[in-house]
Scaffold this active site. Structure first.
Site, PDB file in Angstrom:
ATOM      1  N   ASP A  86       0.877  -1.323  -0.079  1.00 42.37           N
ATOM      2  CA  ASP A  86       0.041   0.043   0.051  1.00 42.37           C
ATOM      3  C   ASP A  86       0.986   1.313   0.293  1.00 42.37           C
ATOM      4  OD1 ASP A  86       0.523   0.617   2.986  1.00 42.37           O
ATOM      5  OD2 ASP A  86      -0.728  -1.106   3.342  1.00 42.37           O
ATOM      6  N   ASP A 137       9.663 -11.975  -4.135  1.00 39.30           N
ATOM      7  CA  ASP A 137       9.257 -12.914  -2.939  1.00 39.30           C
ATOM      8  C   ASP A 137      10.629 -11.922  -1.920  1.00 39.30           C
ATOM      9  OD1 ASP A 137       9.277 -14.481  -1.042  1.00 39.30           O
ATOM     10  OD2 ASP A 137      10.133 -16.111  -2.087  1.00 39.30           O
ATOM     11  N   GLY A 138       9.939 -11.613  -0.827  1.00 36.34           N
ATOM     12  CA  GLY A 138      10.665 -10.707   0.175  1.00 36.34           C
ATOM     13  C   GLY A 138      11.770 -11.692   0.856  1.00 36.34           C
ATOM     14  N   ASP A 155       6.430  -5.494   6.767  1.00 34.31           N
ATOM     15  CA  ASP A 155       4.816  -5.005   6.839  1.00 34.31           C
ATOM     16  C   ASP A 155       4.091  -5.997   5.951  1.00 34.31           C
ATOM     17  OD1 ASP A 155       2.762  -3.666   6.673  1.00 34.31           O
ATOM     18  OD2 ASP A 155       3.471  -2.127   5.646  1.00 34.31           O
ATOM     19  N   ASP A 158      -0.991 -11.709   7.822  1.00 33.72           N
ATOM     20  CA  ASP A 158      -0.958 -12.300   9.177  1.00 33.72           C
ATOM     21  C   ASP A 158      -0.192 -13.704   9.078  1.00 33.72           C
ATOM     22  OD1 ASP A 158      -2.491 -10.568  10.924  1.00 33.72           O
ATOM     23  OD2 ASP A 158      -4.413 -11.125   9.649  1.00 33.72           O
TER      24      ASP A 158
END
Lengths: 275, 275
Positions: A86, A137-138, A155, A158
């Site tokens: 976001d 992909d982080g 960030d 869940d």
């Protein structure tokens, strides 16, 4: 006709929101995405039916996840946000003039695209020349960058399904190596009212990796229970005892220099989870 | 069949709870009373459709509304609770051995009766010989008792309808006169997220009467927004700078001596309401 959205996270208790308008719903490669306009919180991003951010209360989460680590580090130049498509965390990061580059690593390009389209107040900073948006992909990104970032902000959604790998010891070890020698890591770590065992596990996983590990709380009305935890892992600088007297003043609605320290003083049942 | 309760307070956003069983519903002389058993928060008291207290999270509210003033006063002997017919505030008050008498002044005898019947974990202390239960109007009671109580706790419903008279300057002047020369007053004062104008007005009303007025926050999942304000008015002792090093240790789940001071450090938008 009254339309109400019922949030899906906590099975036996749920927030409901009266809806003005549904702006977009789509199935992306990773999740169900929706942006709706609500009467009480304005436009709202949902992923897999769970509220991620809203126009009305997003400032709490984004200010606290960005300013606590960035004011703890004496000179943060390079910052990585994992997730956070976001753009709200990046927006707050770029309020710090020391920051030369802020990388957003978001796996789902549709989150970035739709937030740019419908949540410009939050996503605005993604157009800033200091911001690099990387779609990928982080976990892989962190693995491939060593000793590079002064601050890493996780960030994420869940710890169930898609984002599960972004919680826990093996990822935190990779984060540690991706940070510079006095780097700082922060993650959103759920609510101790509904998920005390998650808070405890994640805190202990971070503590096993970082010399300094601290948990703090913030009041966020659209997250379950309204009282949310963040965990900070730091190589050198303690966020609770840092000298803030000479830090710059920035425009905030929730964060203050006094709150920076006070938010780490925990209610007893939460403090007990960190022991 | 799934039965869900939708709470009535905030019109365009509401908490919903899955219900196991409805234990009692009745129309009293003052309000609609219900006690239901929920899956997520256990038994729950509702007045006029609004959650007042639940087995699972009541400790936050009752500990903070009692221990902040009682640990701020150096020797509280006589305590008045206005409202609070569930008995939870009295239970916490009576953890302080200095207290010789705790008066509960509740207008609605059915609240006391049904809480004794269905919420014994909360109402237990109402049977304590140090507790006097007086069924009657709190405004009248306070008016008729001068210079008598060391601590007055206003544990009321919301400032609409029945409890409206328990908020605001004219009642706070009566409270001031009902307190001893170094007395302390505390009230629950709603959520600054949904009702900032109420928080601001009530704070200023208290400030016009008391030499020391402070606001603090606590995380309460079953109250709207999950982040709730309390206002303290004090004649002499400042709750934020009191010396707590020699106070007794009591058994709590939320309150700690460190949190006693830290909870007064406010997020910026809430601090702004007190200016």
């Amino acid at each position: 006709m009254d339309m109400w959205l019922k949030e899906g996270q906590i099975s036996d208790a749920a927030m409901t929101y009266k809806i003005k308008e549904t702006l977009v719903t789509k199935k992306t490669d990773y999740q169900d995405l929706a942006i709706v306009d609500t009467y009480s919180f304005g436009r709202m991003l949902l992923l897999d039916g769970i509220v991620q951010t809203t126009i009305k209360d997003e400032y709490v989460y984004h200010e606290m996840i960005a300013h606590i680590p960035l004011f703890t580090h004496p000179n943060p130049k390079k910052v990585l946000v994992v997730g956070g498509g976001d753009g709200g965390a990046i927006r707050e990061v770029l309020k710090h003039p020391s920051v030369e580059k802020a990388v957003l690593c978001e796996i789902d390009k549709e989150v970035v695209n739709e937030c740019k389209r419908f949540l410009p107040e939050i996503s605005c900073a993604l157009e800033n020349p200091k911001c690099e948006v990387f779609i990928g992909d982080g976990i892989k990104y962190v693995h491939e960058h060593k000793n590079e970032f002064d601050v890493i902000i996780v960030d994420s959604t869940d710890p169930f399904g898609a984002a599960e790998g972004l919680f826990g010891g093996s990822f935190y070890k990779e984060i540690f190596d991706c940070l510079t020698s006095d780097g700082i890591f922060i993650a959103q770590t759920e609510t101790p009212f509904y998920l005390p065992e998650v808070v405890k596990r994640v805190y202990n996983d971070a503590k096993a990796v970082f010399p300094i590990t601290k948990l703090f709380m913030a009041g966020i009305p659209t997250y379950p229970s309204g009282f949310w935890s963040f965990t900070v892992g730091s190589k050198k600088h303690d966020p609770q005892i840092v000298d803030l007297s000479n830090t710059i003043n920035i425009d905030t609605k929730y964060y203050t220099k006094e709150l920076h320290k006070a938010c780490f003083v925990l209610p007893k049942f939460i403090e007990d989870l960190t022991k």
